[in-house]
Scaffold this active site. Structure first.
Site, short mmCIF file in Angstrom:
data_model
loop_
_atom_site.label_atom_id
_atom_site.label_comp_id
_atom_site.label_asym_id
_atom_site.label_seq_id
_atom_site.Cartn_x
_atom_site.Cartn_y
_atom_site.Cartn_z
N ASP A 96 3.38 -11.49 -4.62
CA ASP A 96 2.59 -11.69 -3.40
C ASP A 96 1.38 -10.77 -3.42
OD1 ASP A 96 4.28 -9.41 -3.05
OD2 ASP A 96 4.02 -9.51 -0.88
N GLU A 138 6.57 -7.83 -1.53
CA GLU A 138 6.34 -6.38 -1.65
C GLU A 138 5.34 -5.89 -0.63
OE1 GLU A 138 4.39 -2.65 -3.16
OE2 GLU A 138 3.53 -4.56 -2.58
C1 LIG Z 1 -5.36 14.60 -9.94
C2 LIG Z 1 -5.08 13.20 -9.80
C3 LIG Z 1 -6.11 12.38 -9.00
C4 LIG Z 1 -5.42 11.13 -8.55
C5 LIG Z 1 -6.20 10.20 -7.69
C6 LIG Z 1 -5.29 9.21 -7.02
C7 LIG Z 1 -5.53 7.81 -7.47
C8 LIG Z 1 -4.52 6.86 -6.89
C9 LIG Z 1 -4.23 5.79 -7.81
C10 LIG Z 1 -3.51 4.74 -7.49
C11 LIG Z 1 -2.86 4.50 -6.20
C12 LIG Z 1 -2.59 3.05 -5.99
C13 LIG Z 1 -1.62 2.85 -4.89
C14 LIG Z 1 -0.38 2.12 -5.36
C15 LIG Z 1 -0.13 0.95 -4.50
C16 LIG Z 1 1.26 0.86 -4.01
C17 LIG Z 1 1.60 -0.54 -3.60
C18 LIG Z 1 1.20 -0.89 -2.17
O1 LIG Z 1 0.07 -1.17 -1.89
N1 LIG Z 1 2.17 -0.90 -1.25
C19 LIG Z 1 1.90 -1.19 0.15
C20 LIG Z 1 2.97 -2.01 0.82
C21 LIG Z 1 4.37 -1.52 0.80
C22 LIG Z 1 5.25 -1.77 -0.20
N2 LIG Z 1 6.47 -1.27 0.14
C23 LIG Z 1 6.40 -0.68 1.34
C24 LIG Z 1 7.39 -0.02 2.08
C25 LIG Z 1 7.00 0.52 3.28
C26 LIG Z 1 5.69 0.41 3.73
C27 LIG Z 1 4.71 -0.26 2.98
C28 LIG Z 1 5.07 -0.81 1.78
C29 LIG Z 1 1.67 0.10 0.90
O2 LIG Z 1 1.91 1.20 0.40
O3 LIG Z 1 1.23 -0.02 2.06
ZN LIG Z 2 1.33 -3.85 -5.39
ZN LIG Z 3 -0.61 -3.90 -2.69
#
Ligand SMILES: CCCCCCCC/C=C\CCCCCCCC(=O)N[C@@H](Cc1c[nH]c2ccccc12)C(=O)O
Ligand SMILES: [Zn+2]
Ligand SMILES: [Zn+2]
Length: 458
Positions: free
Chosen positions: A82, A146
């Site tokens: 998704d 997700e």
């Molecule tokens: C020295 C180091 C520097 C680092 C810099 C940081 C860079 C960050 C890099 C990447 C981050 C990407 C974020 C990952 C995405 C995670 C997936 C996502 O978007 N999830 C959603 C939805 C979600 C999924 N499961 C749950 C449970 C409860 C609430 C929300 C969600 C989200 O997190 O909102």
């Molecule tokens: Zn994701």
């Molecule tokens: Zn996402």
């Protein structure tokens, strides 16, 4: 369907709008079509006798790849089909076109996370076509919800595997990347494998006041009281937890990549910690690594231009630092708001996850490290870190204590903003490298820890 090119299969996947709109709003037609699509483009995966396929929660997919050596504990690869919504505005190309242009595939889901769905299945398809028989069993779990917390996909798959008595050696999910350009002065990219993830709270603040005629307003309305409360929260950051976090470990590993004097500063955080933590919190992305963040995401009030509003509501999304708990954050929030006219309703709350091992005995971590070294030889640093978002992997803590969140892709600040934003895209080369990474990873998981020459080269 005729055989598609390596990137053609991604284009087709992006084209199917598997959008999770809200808590219970999913595009069931698109999700069903996506299920048919993966069947058609990965025929070998679906017809191989030792690969079992099950549909869970109507649209999620669980593959069980039976290895030849039952003494080896299985592992699991996760991804989700998704995507978040993508209104057309602001995009260089329509978000569900999947258009391939100038060496990039464009569209919603190209980084989050159809790239992983397709790369995992593509790597398996290629291995099977070459008659590869894995020694170590593994699962592939592809969630369909997700983006709205995974309750019908990942949670159900997890319950099913638990009921079957499955225990996993480790899990690899989306999360962190090979980071490029996030730290000023650090030209070289570095890989961060997230060994934990932040918690999250969705908190609704509500103020009720007596409605009436706007020609004779009270001194304060529900809107004014609530606006002041949320403004206090926005203006009062949660405490900086730099000293207690994993970030210290990450920076120490990065230290020798920096020129003088940064290398000395980062190697002596016992002395320079306060200075470094102040620098880190200045940037809004790295700030998320040192504290619980406060994001005012929704505000709703008022019924008519000339009516004093009876109710005002705001939703605040906190991402809880691994060194804090939900309860600690809620206490801090109440003290900052300090107004008993404001009611608190916790809509959802999840604590940060425990830290997975990253020592020399940590199989999953070491396999990722080994495969990064092989596929990305230019990346000198592989370090453990924190995932600032939440992932489906949080539903699987009953199956393993070793959860790693890592996408074998380069990410720069601009591409970071495209995730859940606009102009999400992946280069053809990056996608092919992701397939190569998984292709090697599966083979590395079959070796006895020490890297041995691969049975197959891609
Ligand atoms: C020295 C180091 C520097 C680092 C810099 C940081 C860079 C960050 C890099 C990447 C981050 C990407 C974020 C990952 C995405 C995670 C997936 C996502 O978007 N999830 C959603 C939805 C979600 C999924 N499961 C749950 C449970 C409860 C609430 C929300 C969600 C989200 O997190 O909102
Ligand atoms: Zn994701
Ligand atoms: Zn996402």
């Amino acid at each position: 369907m005729g055989r598609k090119s390596c990137t053609g299969v991604v284009t087709g996947a992006i084209h199917i709008p598997t959008v999770s709109f809200g808590p219970k709003e999913i595009n069931t037609t698109a999700l069903a079509e996506f299920g048919e699509y993966i069947r058609s483009v990965f025929p070998t995966v679906f017809k191989t006798s030792f690969v079992q396929h099950e549909v869970i929660g109507e649209y999620s997919h669980l593959f069980t790849v039976q290895g030849s050596d039952p003494s080896l504990q299985p592992y699991m690869l996760l991804a989700h089909s998704d995507v978040v919504p993508a209104p057309d505005e602001g995009w260089e190309v329509p978000p569900f076109s999947g258009l391939e242009r100038d060496g990039f595939i464009h569209g919603r889901g190209t980084l989050d996370n159809k790239n992983s769905v397709m790369a995992i299945l593509q790597a398996l398809e290629l291995l099977l076509l070459r008659n590869y028989i894995p020694r170590r069993s593994f699962f592939i779990a592809l969630g369909h919800d997700e983006e709205i917390s995974g309750h019908n996909g990942a949670q159900k798959i997890s319950a099913l595997l638990q009921a079957r008595g499955v225990q996993l050696a480790f899990i690899v999910d989306e999360g962190n990347f090979i980071l490029d350009g996030f730290i000023p002065n650090l030209k070289k990219p570095f890989a961060i494998i997230a060994v934990t993830e932040k918690g999250a709270i969705n908190l609704m603040l509500q103020v009720n006041t007596t409605p009436g005629h706007s020609s004779a307003p009270p001194k304060e309305t529900s809107i004014g009281i609530l606006a002041a409360a949320v403004s206090r929260l926005e203006q009062t950051p949660m405490p900086n937890m730099f000293g207690s976090g994993l970030l210290k470990m990450t920076l120490q590993e990065l230290a020798h990549e920096f020129p003088f004097p940064t290398n000395i500063i980062l190697s002596n955080l016992w002395l320079f910690g306060p200075l470094v933590s102040r620098l880190i919190e200045r940037n809004y992305i790295t700030n998320a690594l040192v504290r619980t963040t406060t994001a005012l995401t929704m505000f709703n009030a008022g019924v008519k231009v000339n009516v004093i509003p009876p109710v005002a509501q705001a939703i605040i999304n906190f991402r809880v630092d691994p060194a804090q708990t939900v309860q600690e954050v809620l206490e801090l929030v109440k003290n900052i708001v300090a107004d008993n006219r404001v009611q608190f309703h916790v809509l959802s709350a999840i604590d940060p996850l425990p830290v997975s091992p990253s020592d020399h005995q940590a199989l999953g971590y070491q396999l990722l490290r080994q495969t990064i070294r092989s596929v990305f030889p230019e990346v000198n640093i592989v370090a453990p870190g924190v995932c600032i978002g939440n992932t489906d992997s949080r539903h699987y803590t009953n199956l393993t204590t070793s959860i790693y969140r890592f996408n074998p892709l380069y990410l720069n600040p601009q591409s970071f903003q495209s995730i859940h934003g606009i102009n999400e895209k992946i280069s053809v080369r990056a996608y092919e490298t992701q397939v190569k990474f998984i292709f090697e990873f599966i083979q590395n998981a079959d070796t006895d820890q020490e890297p041995v020459p691969h049975l197959h080269e891609l």
